[in-house]
Motif scaffolding. Sequence first.
Motif, PDB file in Angstrom:
ATOM      1  N   VAL A 131     -29.139 -20.670   3.250  1.00 32.26           N
ATOM      2  CA  VAL A 131     -29.399 -21.060   1.862  1.00 32.26           C
ATOM      3  C   VAL A 131     -30.551 -22.061   1.800  1.00 32.26           C
ATOM      4  CG1 VAL A 131     -28.410 -22.257  -0.131  1.00 32.26           C
ATOM      5  CG2 VAL A 131     -27.074 -20.515   1.059  1.00 32.26           C
ATOM      6  N   ALA A 132     -30.595 -22.979   2.776  1.00 32.65           N
ATOM      7  CA  ALA A 132     -31.690 -23.955   2.810  1.00 32.65           C
ATOM      8  C   ALA A 132     -33.037 -23.270   3.037  1.00 32.65           C
ATOM      9  CB  ALA A 132     -31.439 -24.992   3.901  1.00 32.65           C
ATOM     10  N   ALA A 133     -32.997 -22.095   3.678  1.00 35.64           N
ATOM     11  CA  ALA A 133     -34.220 -21.308   3.872  1.00 35.64           C
ATOM     12  C   ALA A 133     -34.510 -20.425   2.665  1.00 35.64           C
ATOM     13  CB  ALA A 133     -34.093 -20.452   5.134  1.00 35.64           C
ATOM     14  N   GLY A 134     -33.640 -20.462   1.658  1.00 36.72           N
ATOM     15  CA  GLY A 134     -33.859 -19.706   0.432  1.00 36.72           C
ATOM     16  C   GLY A 134     -33.409 -18.265   0.483  1.00 36.72           C
ATOM     17  N   ILE A 135     -32.526 -17.929   1.456  1.00 37.56           N
ATOM     18  CA  ILE A 135     -32.131 -16.532   1.669  1.00 37.56           C
ATOM     19  C   ILE A 135     -30.714 -16.295   1.151  1.00 37.56           C
ATOM     20  CG2 ILE A 135     -32.044 -14.647   3.326  1.00 37.56           C
ATOM     21  CD1 ILE A 135     -33.546 -16.471   5.293  1.00 37.56           C
ATOM     22  N   SER A 136     -30.530 -15.220   0.416  1.00 32.98           N
ATOM     23  CA  SER A 136     -29.202 -14.821  -0.050  1.00 32.98           C
ATOM     24  C   SER A 136     -28.312 -14.524   1.151  1.00 32.98           C
ATOM     25  CB  SER A 136     -29.307 -13.579  -0.930  1.00 32.98           C
ATOM     26  OG  SER A 136     -28.035 -13.139  -1.339  1.00 32.98           O
ATOM     27  N   THR A 137     -27.067 -14.991   1.085  1.00 31.82           N
ATOM     28  CA  THR A 137     -26.204 -14.912   2.252  1.00 31.82           C
ATOM     29  C   THR A 137     -24.856 -14.288   1.915  1.00 31.82           C
ATOM     30  OG1 THR A 137     -27.229 -16.922   3.094  1.00 31.82           O
ATOM     31  CG2 THR A 137     -25.182 -16.241   4.131  1.00 31.82           C
ATOM     32  N   VAL A 138     -24.450 -13.318   2.741  1.00 27.91           N
ATOM     33  CA  VAL A 138     -23.137 -12.701   2.643  1.00 27.91           C
ATOM     34  C   VAL A 138     -22.214 -13.451   3.596  1.00 27.91           C
ATOM     35  CG1 VAL A 138     -21.791 -10.601   3.024  1.00 27.91           C
ATOM     36  CG2 VAL A 138     -24.120 -10.449   2.090  1.00 27.91           C
ATOM     37  N   GLY A 139     -21.178 -14.074   3.063  1.00 29.91           N
ATOM     38  CA  GLY A 139     -20.203 -14.771   3.894  1.00 29.91           C
ATOM     39  C   GLY A 139     -19.204 -13.771   4.461  1.00 29.91           C
ATOM     40  N   VAL A 140     -19.070 -13.754   5.770  1.00 26.02           N
ATOM     41  CA  VAL A 140     -18.147 -12.837   6.444  1.00 26.02           C
ATOM     42  C   VAL A 140     -16.895 -13.625   6.827  1.00 26.02           C
ATOM     43  CG1 VAL A 140     -17.869 -11.165   8.309  1.00 26.02           C
ATOM     44  CG2 VAL A 140     -20.145 -11.579   7.346  1.00 26.02           C
ATOM     45  N   ALA A 141     -15.808 -13.381   6.097  1.00 26.58           N
ATOM     46  CA  ALA A 141     -14.599 -14.192   6.244  1.00 26.58           C
ATOM     47  C   ALA A 141     -13.697 -13.643   7.348  1.00 26.58           C
ATOM     48  CB  ALA A 141     -13.858 -14.265   4.917  1.00 26.58           C
ATOM     49  N   THR A 142     -14.229 -13.634   8.577  1.00 27.52           N
ATOM     50  CA  THR A 142     -13.406 -13.197   9.704  1.00 27.52           C
ATOM     51  C   THR A 142     -12.347 -14.228  10.033  1.00 27.52           C
ATOM     52  OG1 THR A 142     -15.182 -14.031  11.120  1.00 27.52           O
ATOM     53  CG2 THR A 142     -15.065 -11.654  10.813  1.00 27.52           C
ATOM     54  N   ARG A 143     -12.697 -15.517   9.921  1.00 29.54           N
ATOM     55  CA  ARG A 143     -11.761 -16.589  10.264  1.00 29.54           C
ATOM     56  C   ARG A 143     -11.815 -17.751   9.285  1.00 29.54           C
ATOM     57  NH1 ARG A 143      -7.835 -15.091  13.985  1.00 29.54           N
ATOM     58  NH2 ARG A 143      -8.743 -13.245  14.973  1.00 29.54           N
ATOM     59  N   ASN A 144     -13.023 -18.129   8.867  1.00 24.03           N
ATOM     60  CA  ASN A 144     -13.159 -19.313   8.020  1.00 24.03           C
ATOM     61  C   ASN A 144     -12.734 -19.015   6.584  1.00 24.03           C
ATOM     62  OD1 ASN A 144     -14.154 -21.073  10.050  1.00 24.03           O
ATOM     63  ND2 ASN A 144     -16.134 -20.048   9.923  1.00 24.03           N
ATOM     64  N   PRO A 145     -12.156 -19.997   5.904  1.00 29.16           N
ATOM     65  CA  PRO A 145     -11.644 -19.772   4.538  1.00 29.16           C
ATOM     66  C   PRO A 145     -12.747 -19.356   3.568  1.00 29.16           C
ATOM     67  CG  PRO A 145     -10.821 -21.850   5.452  1.00 29.16           C
ATOM     68  CD  PRO A 145     -11.880 -21.360   6.386  1.00 29.16           C
ATOM     69  N   GLU A 146     -12.404 -18.433   2.684  1.00 25.16           N
ATOM     70  CA  GLU A 146     -13.366 -17.953   1.693  1.00 25.16           C
ATOM     71  C   GLU A 146     -13.938 -19.101   0.870  1.00 25.16           C
ATOM     72  OE1 GLU A 146     -12.291 -14.609  -0.743  1.00 25.16           O
ATOM     73  OE2 GLU A 146     -10.910 -13.834   0.778  1.00 25.16           O
ATOM     74  N   GLN A 147     -13.074 -20.029   0.464  1.00 31.98           N
ATOM     75  CA  GLN A 147     -13.523 -21.146  -0.369  1.00 31.98           C
ATOM     76  C   GLN A 147     -14.587 -21.976   0.347  1.00 31.98           C
ATOM     77  OE1 GLN A 147     -10.394 -23.748  -1.698  1.00 31.98           O
ATOM     78  NE2 GLN A 147     -11.736 -24.974  -2.975  1.00 31.98           N
ATOM     79  N   THR A 148     -14.404 -22.167   1.643  1.00 28.04           N
ATOM     80  CA  THR A 148     -15.377 -22.926   2.430  1.00 28.04           C
ATOM     81  C   THR A 148     -16.729 -22.221   2.442  1.00 28.04           C
ATOM     82  OG1 THR A 148     -13.634 -23.819   3.858  1.00 28.04           O
ATOM     83  CG2 THR A 148     -15.876 -23.844   4.735  1.00 28.04           C
ATOM     84  N   LEU A 149     -16.706 -20.899   2.589  1.00 30.16           N
ATOM     85  CA  LEU A 149     -17.949 -20.134   2.622  1.00 30.16           C
ATOM     86  C   LEU A 149     -18.631 -20.134   1.255  1.00 30.16           C
ATOM     87  CD1 LEU A 149     -16.837 -17.053   4.783  1.00 30.16           C
ATOM     88  CD2 LEU A 149     -17.632 -19.315   5.528  1.00 30.16           C
ATOM     89  N   MET A 150     -17.849 -20.034   0.197  1.00 28.23           N
ATOM     90  CA  MET A 150     -18.417 -20.063  -1.147  1.00 28.23           C
ATOM     91  C   MET A 150     -19.031 -21.425  -1.447  1.00 28.23           C
ATOM     92  SD  MET A 150     -18.188 -17.087  -2.558  1.00 28.23           S
ATOM     93  CE  MET A 150     -18.474 -17.450  -4.289  1.00 28.23           C
ATOM     94  N   GLN A 151     -18.328 -22.486  -1.056  1.00 27.99           N
ATOM     95  CA  GLN A 151     -18.841 -23.841  -1.305  1.00 27.99           C
ATOM     96  C   GLN A 151     -20.136 -24.094  -0.542  1.00 27.99           C
ATOM     97  OE1 GLN A 151     -15.447 -26.262  -0.254  1.00 27.99           O
ATOM     98  NE2 GLN A 151     -14.604 -26.193  -2.323  1.00 27.99           N
ATOM     99  N   ALA A 152     -20.292 -23.432   0.610  1.00 33.24           N
ATOM    100  CA  ALA A 152     -21.512 -23.591   1.405  1.00 33.24           C
ATOM    101  C   ALA A 152     -22.693 -22.851   0.786  1.00 33.24           C
ATOM    102  CB  ALA A 152     -21.288 -23.103   2.823  1.00 33.24           C
ATOM    103  N   GLY A 153     -22.407 -21.921  -0.152  1.00 35.03           N
ATOM    104  CA  GLY A 153     -23.480 -21.243  -0.868  1.00 35.03           C
ATOM    105  C   GLY A 153     -23.565 -19.744  -0.692  1.00 35.03           C
ATOM    106  N   ALA A 154     -22.514 -19.126  -0.132  1.00 34.47           N
ATOM    107  CA  ALA A 154     -22.533 -17.668   0.032  1.00 34.47           C
ATOM    108  C   ALA A 154     -22.658 -16.984  -1.331  1.00 34.47           C
ATOM    109  CB  ALA A 154     -21.271 -17.196   0.737  1.00 34.47           C
ATOM    110  N   THR A 155     -23.468 -15.941  -1.381  1.00 31.98           N
ATOM    111  CA  THR A 155     -23.645 -15.182  -2.620  1.00 31.98           C
ATOM    112  C   THR A 155     -22.432 -14.308  -2.890  1.00 31.98           C
ATOM    113  OG1 THR A 155     -26.038 -15.156  -2.258  1.00 31.98           O
ATOM    114  CG2 THR A 155     -25.152 -13.554  -3.833  1.00 31.98           C
ATOM    115  N   ILE A 156     -21.958 -13.610  -1.848  1.00 35.07           N
ATOM    116  CA  ILE A 156     -20.728 -12.827  -1.936  1.00 35.07           C
ATOM    117  C   ILE A 156     -19.936 -13.042  -0.650  1.00 35.07           C
ATOM    118  CG2 ILE A 156     -21.652 -11.049  -3.486  1.00 35.07           C
ATOM    119  CD1 ILE A 156     -22.009  -9.219  -1.079  1.00 35.07           C
ATOM    120  N   ILE A 157     -18.666 -12.704  -0.693  1.00 33.37           N
ATOM    121  CA  ILE A 157     -17.786 -12.816   0.471  1.00 33.37           C
ATOM    122  C   ILE A 157     -17.246 -11.432   0.810  1.00 33.37           C
ATOM    123  CG2 ILE A 157     -15.662 -13.825   1.408  1.00 33.37           C
ATOM    124  CD1 ILE A 157     -17.703 -15.936   0.902  1.00 33.37           C
ATOM    125  N   VAL A 158     -17.278 -11.077   2.098  1.00 31.38           N
ATOM    126  CA  VAL A 158     -16.669  -9.833   2.561  1.00 31.38           C
ATOM    127  C   VAL A 158     -15.747 -10.163   3.733  1.00 31.38           C
ATOM    128  CG1 VAL A 158     -18.665  -8.477   1.832  1.00 31.38           C
ATOM    129  CG2 VAL A 158     -18.515  -9.269   4.201  1.00 31.38           C
TER     130      VAL A 158
END
Length: 236
Positions: A188-215
């Motif tokens: 996100v700091a590089a300005g790139i859209s990011t898909v959060g892959v919730a293999t282990r880490n909580p979805e909320q954590t990935l969303m708060q970090a700036g993920a565009t979508i979660i899979v």
Amino acid sequence: MKIPFPETGNLKAVLFDIDGTLCDSDPLHYLSFQEMLQEVGFQGGVPITEEFFVENISGRENYHIGLALFPDWEQERRDKFLSDKETRFRSIASRLLKPVKGLDVLCNYIEKKGLRRAAVTNAPRVNAELMLSLLGLSSFFEEVIVGGECERAKPYPDPYQKALKHFGIEPHQAFVLEDSATGIRAAVAAGISTVGVATRNPEQTLMQAGATIIVHDFCDAQLWQALGTHPDKFLN
């Protein structure tokens, strides 16, 4: 504000994290750290929990993990501990590493669309190359960018900026797949859209970090909706 997913007509490259994204390797790292930290009497010999691992270790570069875990140790001792830990991880990974579900389908999509691809990781290069080899992806990636070989590793944007520069593209012409808050913040700091892959880490954590979508894996309908196609078209 979330970075919009790129228009598929503008898409030129896909950038992958490795650990926890291409493969569900976090449990193997967790086991390696848990065993070795107990062996050195960390927190009185009480095993670290998965929560502790997620909050303090997952996604971080080894130098910073060492500082966080062992602030009173000399750097040489930290380096030796982490080197031994990586040796143990590679031994376990050689037997147990498996790809995230749907990885083969996504790779087929990327190849058929003629997209550029790089692996961007905080793992040591020897680990990265082993995991890619075990996954049969050594020849799939055009470039492997290692955070520890950049001026700054994730969560700084340097590794992803290096990937963009390597391909000669703008941030809106790529997207990133990442499983950790550390990696998502870097992308996100590089300005790139990011898909959060919730293999282990909580979805909320990935969303708060700036993920565009979660899979949850690469068969997830949300990913293919964003790509504007259906995974069945890219089955082997």
